[in-house]
Design an enzyme around this catalytic site. Structure first.
Site, PDB file in Angstrom:
ATOM      1  N   ARG A 143       7.382  -1.517  -8.925  1.00 24.40           N
ATOM      2  CA  ARG A 143       5.966  -1.825  -9.174  1.00 24.40           C
ATOM      3  C   ARG A 143       5.919  -2.684 -10.434  1.00 24.40           C
ATOM      4  O   ARG A 143       6.351  -2.259 -11.504  1.00 24.40           O
ATOM      5  CB  ARG A 143       5.146  -0.553  -9.370  1.00 24.40           C
ATOM      6  CG  ARG A 143       3.794  -0.832 -10.002  1.00 24.40           C
ATOM      7  CD  ARG A 143       2.848   0.338  -9.934  1.00 24.40           C
ATOM      8  NE  ARG A 143       2.408   0.582  -8.583  1.00 24.40           N
ATOM      9  CZ  ARG A 143       1.343   1.334  -8.268  1.00 24.40           C
ATOM     10  NH1 ARG A 143       0.633   1.909  -9.213  1.00 24.40           N
ATOM     11  NH2 ARG A 143       0.980   1.511  -7.008  1.00 24.40           N
ATOM     12  N   HIS A 152       0.193  -5.231  -1.953  1.00 22.09           N
ATOM     13  CA  HIS A 152       0.474  -3.788  -1.974  1.00 22.09           C
ATOM     14  C   HIS A 152       0.795  -3.341  -0.545  1.00 22.09           C
ATOM     15  O   HIS A 152       0.030  -2.617   0.094  1.00 22.09           O
ATOM     16  CB  HIS A 152      -0.749  -3.051  -2.518  1.00 22.09           C
ATOM     17  CG  HIS A 152      -0.463  -1.661  -3.014  1.00 22.09           C
ATOM     18  ND1 HIS A 152       0.793  -1.094  -2.983  1.00 22.09           N
ATOM     19  CD2 HIS A 152      -1.289  -0.717  -3.558  1.00 22.09           C
ATOM     20  CE1 HIS A 152       0.728   0.133  -3.480  1.00 22.09           C
ATOM     21  NE2 HIS A 152      -0.514   0.390  -3.836  1.00 22.09           N
ATOM     22  N   GLN A 204       0.804   0.526   0.580  1.00 23.61           N
ATOM     23  CA  GLN A 204      -0.539   1.100   0.703  1.00 23.61           C
ATOM     24  C   GLN A 204      -1.167   0.697   2.036  1.00 23.61           C
ATOM     25  O   GLN A 204      -1.790   1.509   2.718  1.00 23.61           O
ATOM     26  CB  GLN A 204      -1.416   0.610  -0.459  1.00 23.61           C
ATOM     27  CG  GLN A 204      -2.850   1.083  -0.382  1.00 23.61           C
ATOM     28  CD  GLN A 204      -3.006   2.579  -0.632  1.00 23.61           C
ATOM     29  OE1 GLN A 204      -2.526   3.084  -1.637  1.00 23.61           O
ATOM     30  NE2 GLN A 204      -3.668   3.284   0.280  1.00 23.61           N
ATOM     31  N   ASP A 240     -11.874  -1.696  -3.443  1.00 22.47           N
ATOM     32  CA  ASP A 240     -10.869  -1.430  -4.487  1.00 22.47           C
ATOM     33  C   ASP A 240     -11.544  -1.712  -5.832  1.00 22.47           C
ATOM     34  O   ASP A 240     -12.637  -2.280  -5.885  1.00 22.47           O
ATOM     35  CB  ASP A 240      -9.655  -2.357  -4.254  1.00 22.47           C
ATOM     36  CG  ASP A 240      -8.479  -2.048  -5.184  1.00 22.47           C
ATOM     37  OD1 ASP A 240      -8.443  -0.959  -5.785  1.00 22.47           O
ATOM     38  OD2 ASP A 240      -7.584  -2.912  -5.303  1.00 22.47           O
ATOM     39  N   CYS A 269      -7.880   2.858  -1.679  1.00 21.17           N
ATOM     40  CA  CYS A 269      -6.475   3.109  -2.042  1.00 21.17           C
ATOM     41  C   CYS A 269      -6.355   4.082  -3.211  1.00 21.17           C
ATOM     42  O   CYS A 269      -5.321   4.725  -3.368  1.00 21.17           O
ATOM     43  CB  CYS A 269      -5.776   1.793  -2.350  1.00 21.17           C
ATOM     44  SG  CYS A 269      -6.466   0.892  -3.750  1.00 21.17           S
ATOM     45  N   ARG A 329       0.424   7.939   2.386  1.00 22.16           N
ATOM     46  CA  ARG A 329       1.379   7.160   1.589  1.00 22.16           C
ATOM     47  C   ARG A 329       2.770   7.770   1.726  1.00 22.16           C
ATOM     48  O   ARG A 329       3.770   7.062   1.823  1.00 22.16           O
ATOM     49  CB  ARG A 329       0.976   7.158   0.102  1.00 22.16           C
ATOM     50  CG  ARG A 329      -0.291   6.388  -0.233  1.00 22.16           C
ATOM     51  CD  ARG A 329      -0.133   4.909   0.019  1.00 22.16           C
ATOM     52  NE  ARG A 329       0.987   4.319  -0.694  1.00 22.16           N
ATOM     53  CZ  ARG A 329       0.967   3.937  -1.972  1.00 22.16           C
ATOM     54  NH1 ARG A 329      -0.124   4.064  -2.680  1.00 22.16           N
ATOM     55  NH2 ARG A 329       2.024   3.374  -2.536  1.00 22.16           N
TER      56      ARG A 329
HETATM   57  N1  NVA Z   1      -5.881  -3.407  -7.201  1.00 23.74           N
HETATM   58  C1  NVA Z   1      -5.439  -2.199  -7.845  1.00 23.74           C
HETATM   59  C2  NVA Z   1      -4.743  -1.309  -6.881  1.00 23.74           C
HETATM   60  C3  NVA Z   1      -4.276   0.000  -7.464  1.00 23.74           C
HETATM   61  C4  NVA Z   1      -3.535   0.851  -6.487  1.00 23.74           C
HETATM   62  C5  NVA Z   1      -4.527  -2.552  -9.007  1.00 23.74           C
HETATM   63  O1  NVA Z   1      -3.679  -3.435  -8.849  1.00 23.74           O
HETATM   64  O2  NVA Z   1      -4.692  -1.975 -10.080  1.00 23.74           O
HETATM   65  N1   CP Z   2      -2.969   3.570  -4.493  1.00 25.57           N
HETATM   66  C1   CP Z   2      -1.943   3.575  -5.364  1.00 25.57           C
HETATM   67  O1   CP Z   2      -1.014   2.780  -5.290  1.00 25.57           O
HETATM   68  O2   CP Z   2      -2.029   4.553  -6.300  1.00 25.57           O
HETATM   69  P1   CP Z   2      -1.137   4.675  -7.618  1.00 25.57           P
HETATM   70  O3   CP Z   2      -1.509   3.522  -8.516  1.00 25.57           O
HETATM   71  O4   CP Z   2      -1.513   5.995  -8.203  1.00 25.57           O
HETATM   72  O5   CP Z   2       0.312   4.610  -7.245  1.00 25.57           O
END
Ligand code: NVA
Ligand code: CP
Length: 310
Positions: free
Chosen positions: A102, A129, A132, A220, A260, A288
C-alpha cells in the site's frame, strides 16, 4: 508470473474466476473446512499509508491459508529512508514468496513487479484499489445474485476507488455511471476505457442524473490519504455530492449502498443511509478477507495445484 498491480491487467475471466474462488473460500471458512493452500509461503506486507481492513484481512487471510504474513511498516524499512524500490524488490524476492504493498505512487508498485521476481499485489495506491473492488463485486453478486445487467453508480471523487470500479463494473457486464464535480473527474485514459463500452458508461456532474435507476450506489471520502491538507477546498467542491435519502429516491427499488470505509458520516454519506445499509457495507468489509484470499491463491499457488481445487 501473476500480479495484481491494477484491475485493468485482469481479464473478465480472471476477475470472475477470482470471485468464484472467493465464494468457495468463504463457504469453506464458514463451514470449518480447512484450506491451507499456501502452507509454508510468506507474504510481505509493506504499508506506507494507514490501514485497518487491508492489513487485518491480508494478515488473517494469509494465516487461514496456512501461510505467514509479515507486516513491514515503511517507517521501519530502509525504503522509508530512501532505499530504491528496485533494490528492495530484488532483496525481498530472495526472502519471501509475494509482496502486498500500500503506497502513494502506482509506479512504485509497477517497479516492484519489474525488478522483483515474486508476485506483487496492490493494496491501494493513489491510482487504484483493485482488492477492494473485487470485494465490492463479490458483495454485489452475493446480494443480487448476478452482476451482468445491473447499474453501478459512484458519487464523488474521481479517485483510486472510482478508477478500479469503472474497470471492475464494465468488465463484469454492469453499466457504470458517476457524478463528479468539474476538476475531480478520473484520469483521461480511464474515461477512454469507459467510453469504449459505449452507452454502458457515463460521467456527469449531477448526482441525481447519475443515480437514476441505479442498482448499487457507492461513494468514498472527499479527501483521500495524502490529501489531508486540501480537505477544506475539497469539502467546498464536494458539497452536494452526498449519498442521502433524496438521492436514493431516484434509484431502483432495493438499491444497495456500499462504502469501502472508512466513512465520514455527514460528508459523502448521511448517517441514516449508512445505517440503513450497514448489513451490505459490513458484508463488503468482511468480503475483503475472502476476496483477498482468492487473490493470494491466484497469484501464489502453482497453477496445477489450483486446478485440483476448482
Ligand atoms: N480513497 C480512499 C480509500 C481508502 C480505502 C483513500 O485513498 O484514502
Ligand atoms: N477500505 C480499505 O482499504 O480500508 P483500510 O484503509 O482500513 O485498509
Amino acid at each position: 508470473m501473476k500480479h495484481l498491480l491494477k484491475l485493468e491487467d485482469w481479464s473478465t475471466e480472471e476477475i470472475v474466476r477470482a470471485l468464484n474462488l472467493a465464494d468457495q473460500l468463504k463457504y469453506e471458512q464458514k463451514h470449518g473446512i480447512e484450506h491451507k493452500l499456501l502452507k509454508g509461503k510468506t507474504l510481505g506486507m509493506i504499508f506506507e499509508k494507514s490501514s485497518t481492513r487491508t492489513r487485518v484481512s491480508f494478515e488473517v487471510g494469509m494465516t487461514q491459508l496456512g501461510g505467514y504474513p509479515l507486516f513491514l511498516s515503511s517507517n521501519d524499512l530502509q525504503i522509508g529512508r530512501g532505499e530504491p524500490v528496485q533494490d528492495t524488490a530484488r532483496v525481498l524476492s530472495r526472502f519471501i514468496d509475494a509482496i502486498m504493498i500500500r503506497t502513494f505512487e502506482q509506479s512504485e508498485v509497477e517497479a516492484l513487479a519489474e525488478y522483483g521476481s515474486i508476485p506483487i499485489i496492490n493494496g491501494l495506491t493513489d491510482y487504484c484499489h483493485p482488492c477492494q473492488v473485487l470485494a465490492d463485486l463479490m458483495t454485489i453478486r452475493e446480494f443480487k445474485g448476478k452482476l451482468e445487467g445491473l447499474k453501478m453508480c459512484f458519487i464523488g471523487d474521481g479517485n483510486n476507488m472510482m478508477n478500479s470500479l469503472i474497470v471492475g463494473a464494465l468488465r463484469t457486464g454492469m453499466s457504470f455511471s458517476a457524478a463528479c464535480p468539474e476538476g475531480y473527474m478520473p484520469p483521461e485514459h480511464i474515461q477512454e476505457f469507459g467510453k469504449s463500452y459505449g452507452d454502458l458508461f457515463e460521467i456527469v456532474t449531477d448526482p441525481k442524473e447519475a443515480a437514476k435507476n441505479a442498482d448499487v450506489v457507492l461513494t468514498d471520502v472527499w479527501a483521500s490519504m495524502g490529501q489531508e491538507e486540501e480537505k477544506k477546498i475539497r469539502e467546498a467542491a464536494f458539497a452536494g455530492y452526498q449519498v442521502n435519502k433524496e438521492l436514493m429516491e431516484v434509484t431502483n427499488e432495493g438499491c444497495m449502498v456500499l462504502h469501502c470505509l472508512p466513512a465520514h458520516r455527514g460528508e459523502e454519506i448521511t448517517a441514516d443511509i449508512f445505517e440503513a445499509h450497514a448489513d451490505e457495507i459490513f458484508e463488503e468489509a468482511e468480503n475483503r478477507l475472502h476476496a483477498q484470499k482468492a487473490v493470494l491463491v491466484e497469484c501464489l499457488l502453482d497453477k496445477k495445484e489450483e486446478e485440483k481445487i476448482q
